[in-house]
Scaffold this motif. Structure first.
Motif, PDB file in Angstrom:
ATOM      1  N   VAL A 535       0.835  -1.209   0.000  1.00 38.72           N
ATOM      2  CA  VAL A 535       0.000   0.000   0.000  1.00 38.72           C
ATOM      3  C   VAL A 535       0.866   1.254   0.000  1.00 38.72           C
ATOM      4  CG1 VAL A 535      -1.676   1.331   1.335  1.00 38.72           C
ATOM      5  CG2 VAL A 535      -1.954  -1.143   1.084  1.00 38.72           C
ATOM      6  N   LYS A 536       1.924   1.243   0.823  1.00 35.56           N
ATOM      7  CA  LYS A 536       2.796   2.431   0.901  1.00 35.56           C
ATOM      8  C   LYS A 536       3.538   2.661  -0.404  1.00 35.56           C
ATOM      9  CE  LYS A 536       3.438   2.042   5.877  1.00 35.56           C
ATOM     10  NZ  LYS A 536       4.357   1.672   6.968  1.00 35.56           N
ATOM     11  N   ILE A 537       4.114   1.596  -0.959  1.00 31.10           N
ATOM     12  CA  ILE A 537       4.896   1.753  -2.197  1.00 31.10           C
ATOM     13  C   ILE A 537       4.007   2.238  -3.331  1.00 31.10           C
ATOM     14  CG2 ILE A 537       6.241   0.532  -3.943  1.00 31.10           C
ATOM     15  CD1 ILE A 537       7.183  -1.356  -1.661  1.00 31.10           C
ATOM     16  N   THR A 538       2.857   1.597  -3.507  1.00 35.49           N
ATOM     17  CA  THR A 538       1.990   1.947  -4.635  1.00 35.49           C
ATOM     18  C   THR A 538       1.334   3.308  -4.452  1.00 35.49           C
ATOM     19  OG1 THR A 538       0.193   0.668  -3.605  1.00 35.49           O
ATOM     20  CG2 THR A 538       1.538  -0.441  -5.263  1.00 35.49           C
ATOM     21  N   SER A 539       1.025   3.686  -3.207  1.00 34.37           N
ATOM     22  CA  SER A 539       0.396   4.988  -2.990  1.00 34.37           C
ATOM     23  C   SER A 539       1.379   6.127  -3.235  1.00 34.37           C
ATOM     24  CB  SER A 539      -0.167   5.081  -1.568  1.00 34.37           C
ATOM     25  OG  SER A 539       0.877   4.999  -0.606  1.00 34.37           O
ATOM     26  N   ILE A 540       2.665   5.879  -2.991  1.00 34.99           N
ATOM     27  CA  ILE A 540       3.679   6.918  -3.193  1.00 34.99           C
ATOM     28  C   ILE A 540       4.147   6.956  -4.642  1.00 34.99           C
ATOM     29  CG2 ILE A 540       6.018   7.664  -2.574  1.00 34.99           C
ATOM     30  CD1 ILE A 540       5.510   6.257   0.168  1.00 34.99           C
ATOM     31  N   GLU A 541       4.388   5.776  -5.222  1.00 35.45           N
ATOM     32  CA  GLU A 541       5.023   5.690  -6.527  1.00 35.45           C
ATOM     33  C   GLU A 541       4.040   5.518  -7.691  1.00 35.45           C
ATOM     34  OE1 GLU A 541       8.083   6.794  -5.934  1.00 35.45           O
ATOM     35  OE2 GLU A 541       9.235   5.047  -6.629  1.00 35.45           O
ATOM     36  N   GLY A 542       2.816   5.070  -7.383  1.00 30.03           N
ATOM     37  CA  GLY A 542       1.876   4.793  -8.463  1.00 30.03           C
ATOM     38  C   GLY A 542       2.344   3.613  -9.308  1.00 30.03           C
ATOM     39  N   ASP A 543       1.889   3.579 -10.561  1.00 25.48           N
ATOM     40  CA  ASP A 543       2.261   2.460 -11.437  1.00 25.48           C
ATOM     41  C   ASP A 543       3.744   2.464 -11.811  1.00 25.48           C
ATOM     42  OD1 ASP A 543      -0.267   1.457 -11.407  1.00 25.48           O
ATOM     43  OD2 ASP A 543      -0.898   2.423 -13.275  1.00 25.48           O
ATOM     44  N   ALA A 544       4.419   3.594 -11.561  1.00 22.57           N
ATOM     45  CA  ALA A 544       5.857   3.661 -11.880  1.00 22.57           C
ATOM     46  C   ALA A 544       6.669   2.673 -11.054  1.00 22.57           C
ATOM     47  CB  ALA A 544       6.379   5.077 -11.647  1.00 22.57           C
ATOM     48  N   CYS A 545       6.095   2.206  -9.934  1.00 21.14           N
ATOM     49  CA  CYS A 545       6.849   1.298  -9.054  1.00 21.14           C
ATOM     50  C   CYS A 545       7.192  -0.024  -9.730  1.00 21.14           C
ATOM     51  CB  CYS A 545       6.087   1.048  -7.754  1.00 21.14           C
ATOM     52  SG  CYS A 545       4.522   0.163  -7.974  1.00 21.14           S
ATOM     53  N   TYR A 546       6.457  -0.398 -10.786  1.00 20.68           N
ATOM     54  CA  TYR A 546       6.702  -1.685 -11.424  1.00 20.68           C
ATOM     55  C   TYR A 546       7.785  -1.615 -12.499  1.00 20.68           C
ATOM     56  CZ  TYR A 546       2.199  -2.382  -9.172  1.00 20.68           C
ATOM     57  OH  TYR A 546       1.179  -2.432  -8.251  1.00 20.68           O
ATOM     58  N   SER A 547       8.299  -0.420 -12.747  1.00 23.81           N
ATOM     59  CA  SER A 547       9.328  -0.273 -13.783  1.00 23.81           C
ATOM     60  C   SER A 547      10.619   0.323 -13.238  1.00 23.81           C
ATOM     61  CB  SER A 547       8.797   0.608 -14.924  1.00 23.81           C
ATOM     62  OG  SER A 547       8.418   1.890 -14.430  1.00 23.81           O
ATOM     63  N   LYS A 548      10.757   0.385 -11.899  1.00 21.84           N
ATOM     64  CA  LYS A 548      11.934   1.004 -11.284  1.00 21.84           C
ATOM     65  C   LYS A 548      12.717  -0.018 -10.472  1.00 21.84           C
ATOM     66  CE  LYS A 548      11.307   5.097  -9.421  1.00 21.84           C
ATOM     67  NZ  LYS A 548      10.734   6.226  -8.658  1.00 21.84           N
ATOM     68  N   GLN A 549      13.962   0.331 -10.212  1.00 18.60           N
ATOM     69  CA  GLN A 549      14.772  -0.462  -9.293  1.00 18.60           C
ATOM     70  C   GLN A 549      14.790   0.218  -7.927  1.00 18.60           C
ATOM     71  OE1 GLN A 549      18.687  -1.111 -11.100  1.00 18.60           O
ATOM     72  NE2 GLN A 549      18.031  -3.188 -11.612  1.00 18.60           N
ATOM     73  N   TYR A 550      14.797  -0.582  -6.874  1.00 17.73           N
ATOM     74  CA  TYR A 550      14.810  -0.073  -5.510  1.00 17.73           C
ATOM     75  C   TYR A 550      15.990  -0.661  -4.740  1.00 17.73           C
ATOM     76  CZ  TYR A 550      10.109   1.524  -6.548  1.00 17.73           C
ATOM     77  OH  TYR A 550       9.043   2.154  -7.115  1.00 17.73           O
ATOM     78  N   LYS A 551      16.396   0.064  -3.731  1.00 21.78           N
ATOM     79  CA  LYS A 551      17.414  -0.467  -2.823  1.00 21.78           C
ATOM     80  C   LYS A 551      16.698  -1.096  -1.643  1.00 21.78           C
ATOM     81  CE  LYS A 551      20.002   2.228  -0.162  1.00 21.78           C
ATOM     82  NZ  LYS A 551      21.059   3.144   0.302  1.00 21.78           N
ATOM     83  N   TYR A 552      16.962  -2.389  -1.426  1.00 16.21           N
ATOM     84  CA  TYR A 552      16.357  -3.130  -0.326  1.00 16.21           C
ATOM     85  C   TYR A 552      17.392  -3.280   0.786  1.00 16.21           C
ATOM     86  CZ  TYR A 552      12.753  -4.187  -3.758  1.00 16.21           C
ATOM     87  OH  TYR A 552      11.753  -4.075  -4.699  1.00 16.21           O
ATOM     88  N   VAL A 553      17.073  -2.733   1.945  1.00 21.38           N
ATOM     89  CA  VAL A 553      18.000  -2.700   3.082  1.00 21.38           C
ATOM     90  C   VAL A 553      17.475  -3.623   4.177  1.00 21.38           C
ATOM     91  CG1 VAL A 553      19.090  -1.226   4.820  1.00 21.38           C
ATOM     92  CG2 VAL A 553      18.665  -0.330   2.515  1.00 21.38           C
ATOM     93  N   PHE A 554      18.387  -4.400   4.778  1.00 18.98           N
ATOM     94  CA  PHE A 554      17.983  -5.351   5.807  1.00 18.98           C
ATOM     95  C   PHE A 554      19.129  -5.542   6.788  1.00 18.98           C
ATOM     96  CE2 PHE A 554      19.019  -7.126   1.682  1.00 18.98           C
ATOM     97  CZ  PHE A 554      20.178  -7.839   1.932  1.00 18.98           C
ATOM     98  N   LYS A 555      18.785  -5.869   8.000  1.00 22.20           N
ATOM     99  CA  LYS A 555      19.795  -6.157   9.015  1.00 22.20           C
ATOM    100  C   LYS A 555      20.403  -7.536   8.724  1.00 22.20           C
ATOM    101  CE  LYS A 555      18.244  -3.316  12.887  1.00 22.20           C
ATOM    102  NZ  LYS A 555      17.356  -2.452  12.099  1.00 22.20           N
TER     103      LYS A 555
END
Length: 627
Positions: A535-555
């Motif tokens: 919900v957060k990703i799609t509400s902020i990025e819209g449909d553009a989220c499916y064509s972008k690269q993201y940095k995934y951070v984890f402990k």
């Protein structure tokens, strides 16, 4: 009543401008929090996001235990007092205060009781039949406060409510609002550009600059222990004096030299938390001294100034001078200095005065970063060491080097080691004497003596000056240098990998229906994305989220080794052994990361996985945490 939590809040406009950048704070119930900073720093934007008048780009806002990002302003149970009062000119004071309650269809008797109670608290009972145009600015401000009080909200938001008042009225209204907060016993969040208001009213203050939080602290800590030059200069009237100086340690004292050759001495104990390279007389730093921490004395000193102007304020006087005695009196003279002196002091323009600095009150800042050199908890301590034949001579002990050091230190004998406080752990490898025990935020900071320097650690143990303390080190947390060359870097607590975000439509077998799944995709492996993060990703990025690269951070502690084919396939490139910890360096698709492994690990290929709930997602283009 309720507290608030702002968790990684961003406000980014369509043109890419970040008005608020990664704002996080936990506000306790009944606190009086002040947002302060110059125009354009993001303080009012943050307040408006809390009120619901400005949309949050990313992050979570909780009032009490309720997430309110998408809750309408009228349903947030907050009341806001604006800079311009925002009163209805055609209504009486009574009707202005009652208007919001009537809109909520509250019973007349309850409305009357609340209005009269608020009027009594604010001492405006005799003005209830007047209209705003027949009232002074201060009286109108009380009405605006009264309109907020009658709602009995969980949180009061005040946006520069005193900026339209004259100086005398502002001072009295500051007191009134502080008394009101204590009487109502609820949470206040107050925005101002006036640091005097901030210092006199807030239990904690948030100092902001260009959308970034500079420091969140109590008024006294902001004044005495600013984290950077901006906070130091913004807080305090008159503002702090700043000078370019060099520091040269000579035994137990440090000689502070201005660029015109003037000097004074500082006990090493005062600046012992500054890193050693600042104390060799070669690197300029910024000296910060408040006007009330400089004294004019009768005896001759090495620090003198020429008086330019004296302002007599009645209760005290402010002397404006210059350290350059050979220059003509000028406001542009080099090394201007401001000094607070008693009201009965008498100085004249052109007079030469002798100065002493309260050295225990000085501040020091790096020339480039402008960050303080005197953190309560130092970033690290740095010591010389020797490495040869697999043995390291360090802190008075000889220790067999772990293989990670032996391999890295080939050809490096004389080295320097940086030890952060968190690297000092229980053990018996080293033993040093306790020099001092301080308490910061409820935790002890212990200074251990080694030669002419100190090693710092935090502990819960009951220790006192003179005790001999045994300890060991987490070698994976050390930095090893040979001069300016970094030979070994500490292992960070987090890792990251780049990937994409995928939405897939699937058919439910035998039901003839379709459903949608969402996954993080890292090197071809799909990780189920929790729905709240979808919900957060799609509400902020819209449909553009499916064509972008993201940095995934984890402990690193959340990385799981899984069976073949069930995770991200990784080649084990090497094993890094630090003795009391061991890591495998993994490579996957051109990306690398480290995982902590035990002494029996001996694999050439592994598969790793993560719980999607443990992953933080960052938008790379504007460096924004999405969730």
């Amino acid at each position: 009543m309720a507290g608030l939590k702002l968790n990684h809040i961003y406000k980014v406009y369509e043109n890419g401008h970040k008005a608020v950048n990664d704002f996080s704070i936990d506000i306790e119930d009944k606190e009086f929090i002040v947002f302060v900073g110059p125009s354009g720093c993001g303080k009012s934007t943050t307040l408006r996001m809390i009120a619901g008048l400005e949309e949050i780009t990313a992050g979570d806002l909780f009032i009490g235990d309720t997430l309110v990002n998408d809750v309408e302003p009228k349903d947030r149970d907050i009341a806001m007092v604006f800079q311009n009062y925002a009163l209805y000119p055609h209504m009486t004071v009574y009707d202005n205060m009652a208007f919001g309650l009537r809109n909520r269809h509250m019973p007349k008797d309850e409305i009357h009781k609340r209005v009269m109670d608020a009027a009594k608290i604010l001492d405006i009972e005799e003005y209830l039949d007047r209209k705003p145009k027949a009232m002074s600015g201060g009286q109108r401000q009380r009405v605006a406060l009264g309109r907020a009080i009658v709602r009995d909200p969980k949180v009061f938001l005040l946006d520069e409510p005193l900026s339209n008042l004259d100086a005398k009225l502002r001072a009295s209204m500051r007191t009134e609002i502080t008394k009101l907060h204590k009487k109502l016993q609820t949470t206040f969040i107050y925005v101002t550009h006036d640091q005097v208001e901030a210092m006199t009213m807030g239990t904690r203050i948030v100092v902001m600059k260009l959308g970034y939080v500079q420091q969140i602290d109590t008024p006294i800590n902001l004044y005495e222990r600013p984290r950077n030059k901006f906070v130091a200069g913004f807080i305090g009237t008159p503002q702090m004096n700043f000078f370019d100086v060099t520091l040269d340690r000579q035994g137990d004292t440090v000689v502070c030299t201005f660029d015109d050759g003037k000097q004074f001495t500082i006990p090493y104990e005062v600046v012992c938390k500054a890193q050693d390279h600042y104390l060799h007389g070669k690197e300029q730093v910024i000296l910060g001294v408040r006007p009330d921490h400089i004294r004019v004395v009768d005896h001759e000193t090495k620090l003198q100034a020429k008086v330019n102007v004296v302002e007599q304020l009645g209760n005290e006087s402010i002397v404006y001078g210059q350290l350059a005695l050979d220059e003509e009196l000028s406001v542009k003279a080099k090394n201007q200095i401001i000094i607070k002196v008693p009201a009965d002091s008498h100085y004249e323009s052109g007079q030469i005065i002798n100065l002493e600095v309260k050295v225990e009150k000085i501040n020091l800042f790096d020339q480039n970063t402008e960050l303080t050199l005197l953190n309560d908890i130092p970033d690290y301590s740095k010591f010389d060491a020797k490495a040869s034949n697999g043995v390291m001579e360090f802190l008075g002990s000889k220790i067999k080097m772990p293989s990670a050091f032996r391999e890295a230190l080939v050809g490096h004998e004389d080295i320097q080691i940086q030890v952060p406080p968190e690297a000092v752990i229980a053990g018996k490898d080293y033993q040093l004497e306790v020099h001092k025990v301080e308490v910061f935020n409820g935790k002890k900071l212990v200074s251990l003596v080694y030669g002419d320097r100190y090693l710092f650690l935090q502990t819960d143990k009951d220790v006192k000056k003179g005790d001999l303390l045994k300890f060991s080190l987490r070698y994976d947390k050390l930095t090893i240098l040979d001069g300016d060359e970094v030979i070994v870097e500490p292992i960070p607590n987090e890792e990251s990998l780049v990937g994409t975000f995928l939405k897939t439509k699937r058919k439910a077998i035998g039901l003839g229906k379709t459903y949608v799944t969402f996954e993080y995709v890292i090197e071809g492996h799909k990780i189920v994305t929790p729905m709240d993060k979808v919900v957060k990703i799609t509400s902020i990025e819209g449909d553009a989220c499916y064509s972008k690269q993201y940095k995934y951070v984890f402990k690193r502690e959340n990385i799981q080794l899984v069976t073949e084919g069930m995770g991200i396939e990784c080649e084990v490139q090497s094993i890094i052994d630090y003795g009391n910890s061991r890591y495998a360096k993994l490579v996957t698709g051109g990306q690398s990361l480290l995982i902590e492994v035990d002494q029996f690990f001996n694999e050439s290929m592994v598969f790793i996985d993560f719980d999607g709930q443990d992953i933080e997602v960052y938008e790379q283009d504007i460096d924004m945490r999405l969730c």
